[in-house]
Design an enzyme around this catalytic site. Sequence first.
Site, PDB file in Angstrom:
ATOM      1  N   PRO A   2       0.840  -1.209   0.000  1.00 47.40           N
ATOM      2  CG  PRO A   2      -0.597  -1.502   1.792  1.00 47.40           C
ATOM      3  CD  PRO A   2       0.680  -2.000   1.208  1.00 47.40           C
ATOM      4  CD  GLU A   3       3.902   3.082  -2.949  1.00 44.99           C
ATOM      5  OE1 GLU A   3       4.255   4.128  -2.389  1.00 44.99           O
ATOM      6  OE2 GLU A   3       4.701   2.235  -3.373  1.00 44.99           O
ATOM      7  CE  LYS A  61       4.913   3.955   1.306  1.00 43.54           C
ATOM      8  NZ  LYS A  61       5.522   2.722   0.792  1.00 43.54           N
ATOM      9  NE  ARG A 280      13.439   0.328  -3.688  1.00 37.08           N
ATOM     10  CZ  ARG A 280      12.615   1.061  -2.955  1.00 37.08           C
ATOM     11  NH1 ARG A 280      11.346   0.704  -2.854  1.00 37.08           N
ATOM     12  NH2 ARG A 280      13.028   2.145  -2.343  1.00 37.08           N
TER      13      ARG A 280
END
Length: 297
Positions: A2-3, A61, A280
């Site tokens: 979830p962002e 968040k 990433r």
Amino acid sequence: MPELPEVEVVRRGLERWTTGRTVASAEVLHPRSVRRHAEGPADFTGRLAKRTMLAPRRRGKYLWIPLRDEQDEAPGEAVLAHLGMSGQLLVGEPDREREKHLRVRVEFDDGGLDLRFVDQRTFGHLMVADLVPDAFDGRALVPGPIAHIAADPLEDAFDAEAFYRALRRRKTGIKRALLDQSLISGVGNIYADEALWRAKLHWARPTETMSRADAARVLEAAREVMAAALAVGGTSFDSLYVNVDGESGYFERSLDAYGRRDEPCRRCGSPIRRDEFMNRSSYSCPVCQPRPRRARY
Ligand SMILES: [Zn+2]
């Protein structure tokens, strides 16, 4: 994962369904989900019982629900939640079946809809924390464990001028700065790539070379991509249940850069490139976002 926009939708749902309701009891079904609550699960549930949930707040968040005592005291504590990789906060009929990955359950004294924390991978967590004065917003209180985290770009407390000055001092790459929670919170890998594409800035642009206008452009772009995601997810809390699924409920979003390797840039048609970045990826357009002569990784 979830962002920020997903967490904001959860916050809005909770605001609608739990504000002003008093907890009857809480139950911890997996101790890992309250591992950050140092005094343990029994203390966690004890602190929730008989207290009233006030309007939830969010920073990046993290979201928190201030708790008020029976004696009508000002809130001194809050339930602090982070959804981790797969956490969900669900509100529904209290007699419905228990979810397979139900970790924490809260019942209210009105006997109505209950609140459940469901988390398959248990990277998320809940805790009860003291509220402390907010360094980024003098009028507000924030949970102590996140007091070091900067405001996020959707908050009124976010100070664009302070952000710009910090960028000039930091001497790092702009993407690294966007992911640094002490400068700005709530911008994950996806939103960083999307905001930089919109702002036409390369991810390795040295922050000390950025102008006030560059900083303003990247902030505005971050707000736009988050607002667009919120607009898409806005319908998911307009039903009876707050049901934001941390995996499949990841908002459908139309991405311009992230994950689009070799696909044409929606502005100029050049194939989007992918670079290695902090184990990433960074996705950018080689034409709209030229690599700076001096790059900082
Ligand atoms: Zn392009």
